[in-house]
Design an enzyme around this catalytic site. Structure first.
Site, PDB file in Angstrom:
ATOM      1  N   HIS A  39      40.357  -1.226  43.506  1.00 36.64           N
ATOM      2  CA  HIS A  39      41.680  -1.441  44.082  1.00 36.64           C
ATOM      3  C   HIS A  39      42.684  -1.571  42.940  1.00 36.64           C
ATOM      4  CE1 HIS A  39      39.736  -3.111  47.953  1.00 36.64           C
ATOM      5  NE2 HIS A  39      40.178  -1.891  48.172  1.00 36.64           N
ATOM      6  N   HIS A  81      36.249   4.740  45.879  1.00 34.70           N
ATOM      7  CA  HIS A  81      35.438   3.586  45.473  1.00 34.70           C
ATOM      8  C   HIS A  81      34.053   4.036  45.015  1.00 34.70           C
ATOM      9  CE1 HIS A  81      37.993   0.229  46.247  1.00 34.70           C
ATOM     10  NE2 HIS A  81      38.063   0.390  47.563  1.00 34.70           N
ATOM     11  N   HIS A 107      39.994   6.943  50.255  1.00 37.58           N
ATOM     12  CA  HIS A 107      39.940   5.662  49.548  1.00 37.58           C
ATOM     13  C   HIS A 107      38.491   5.240  49.300  1.00 37.58           C
ATOM     14  CE1 HIS A 107      41.656   1.468  48.894  1.00 37.58           C
ATOM     15  NE2 HIS A 107      40.385   1.180  49.166  1.00 37.58           N
ATOM     16  N   GLU A 108      37.641   5.332  50.340  1.00 33.38           N
ATOM     17  CA  GLU A 108      36.247   4.893  50.201  1.00 33.38           C
ATOM     18  C   GLU A 108      35.471   5.795  49.248  1.00 33.38           C
ATOM     19  OE1 GLU A 108      35.625   2.069  51.133  1.00 33.38           O
ATOM     20  OE2 GLU A 108      37.244   1.763  52.558  1.00 33.38           O
TER      21      GLU A 108
END
Length: 407
Positions: free
Chosen positions: A350, A344, A340-341
């Site tokens: 998101h 980003h 997820h990071e």
């Protein structure tokens, strides 16, 4: 082709009780005082050329996994720089060359299955295979561990421990200052995120302060993250770990140490780790490492607000925003958050902030969901995130990702 199978007449009711304190810590990455729920399985392997057909049973359910050699180079190439960091009496962090690299962690040892998200490090000795790794996602994510040599003689070499990962699903991103996107002359077709991985002392302790166990774990962990990017095709993403730094005492990583809520506290303020890191990395790591696009600090401390990680959207090639933090407790619990990071850092937002839904159904959520479900057993990339990656590849902000070595 050949098959491997071995039985033993030893009592298997409670094999964990026969582990020494050190063996228990190395297998379960927890204290022996903790009551662990696990399965003790006999793995059979059938080899057909390079494919491994692995079979075992858990609670009456039969598993048949088809494992093939990693489709891409291992994220931890042979010769990767591995260093240690220690806080010394002169009130400064000192970096030391460990000269520890091992060909056992290269791509020849990593096997995978994209459908069930299996990443397994395979070691073969005397015709018997030993499996260490992780398979499944979310609530269905499980860890498999081979036995220490002493127990192999008791139970048989094909027996393994399997237990739940209890992966983290919550995340809050730390947004930085937006920078205007500048179109590039040519899109980057292949992203090579070059990562510097820092293991905080809180996590190193979980591995019994054992360098070999730590590097082995990181190899499996980051190959598992890399596998989750395999469905991304435009651009393709291949992670490369260009350096590892392992903290040998509590204060070695000052950006984490000073982000704690109080002295001797096991609680950390996730956002402060990123803020502190902007100074810490410029001071401590520029003289030692220049071949990385982003740093990932891994620690086992809790954030009382429930945050499992933090970074800056689209910050991977920025010298001040290319910092990420993830919580991991030694059971691959941070694999989803790390994915997820990195999403980003590659400009993914998101999904709740876009037109895409975070939820496909009760069992399937998107990787970039702001808060995933504790009941989800599968995570996928949303069309919004895939579009964000593709758009990012067409900007100068992604220029550092086009090469396997940062120039």
């Amino acid at each position: 082709q050949y098959s491997e199978s071995q039985e033993s007449g030893h009592n298997r009711n409670a094999p964990d009780k026969e582990l020494t304190t050190e063996e228990f810590q190395l297998i379960f990455h927890q204290s022996q005082t903790v009551d662990i729920e696990y399965d003790f399985i006999n793995i059979t392997t059938e080899m057909i050329e390079t494919e491994r057909k692995v079979s075992f049973t858990i609670d009456g359910k039969e598993y048949h996994l088809s494992l093939t050699p990693a489709a891409s180079q291992s994220v931890l190439p042979y010769g990767t720089k591995i260093k240690s960091a220690i806080w010394w009496t002169d009130n400064d962090t000192h970096i030391h060359e460990e000269d520890y690299s091992d060909e056992r962690w290269d791509s020849r040892a990593i096997y995978e299955n994209l459908e069930i998200m299996a990443t397994i490090l395979v070691r073969t000795e005397n015709g018997t295979s030993y499996y260490d790794g992780v398979f499944g996602e979310g609530i269905a994510m499980k860890v498999v561990r081979s036995l220490p040599g002493r127990l192999m003689n008791i139970y048989g070499a094909n027996y393994h421990f399997v237990y739940d990962s209890n992966g983290s699903v919550y995340d809050v991103v730390l947004n930085g200052q937006d920078e205007p996107a500048v179109p590039a002359d040519m899109a980057v077709n292949n992203f090579y995120p070059k990562l510097l991985v820092l293991v905080d002392y809180s996590l190193f302790k979980i591995f019994n302060e054992n360098f070999e166990e730590t590097v082995k774990y990181l190899t499996i962990f980051w190959n598992a993250v890399n596998l989750r990017f395999r469905p991304v095709q435009h651009p393709k993403v291949n992670i490369i770990i260009t350096g590892i730094v392992i903290a040998k005492n509590e204060a070695a990583f000052q950006h984490v140490y000073r982000a704690r809520y109080s002295k001797n506290s096991k609680l950390v303020h996730t956002g402060r780790v990123i803020d502190n890191g902007r100074y810490f990395f410029g001071t401590n790591f520029d003289p030692y490492y220049d071949n990385y696009d982003a740093s990932f600090t891994m620690a086992s401390m809790d954030d009382p607000t429930g945050k499992g990680g933090a970074t800056v959207i689209g910050g991977i090639c920025s010298s001040s925003n290319n910092i990420a933090y993830i919580r991991d407790v030694g059971s691959y619990s941070g694999v989803k958050v790390a994915t997820h990071e990195l999403g980003h850092l590659l400009n993914g937002q998101h999904d709740s902030d876009t037109t895409c839904s975070e939820k496909i159904n009760d069992n399937i959520y998107t990787i970039m969901a702001k808060q995933g479900s504790t009941k989800a057993s599968k995570f996928v990339w949303s069309s919004c995130t895939l579009t964000a990656f593709a758009n990012f590849s067409k900007t100068t902000s992604a220029a550092c990702l086009k090469d396997t070595y940062r120039k």
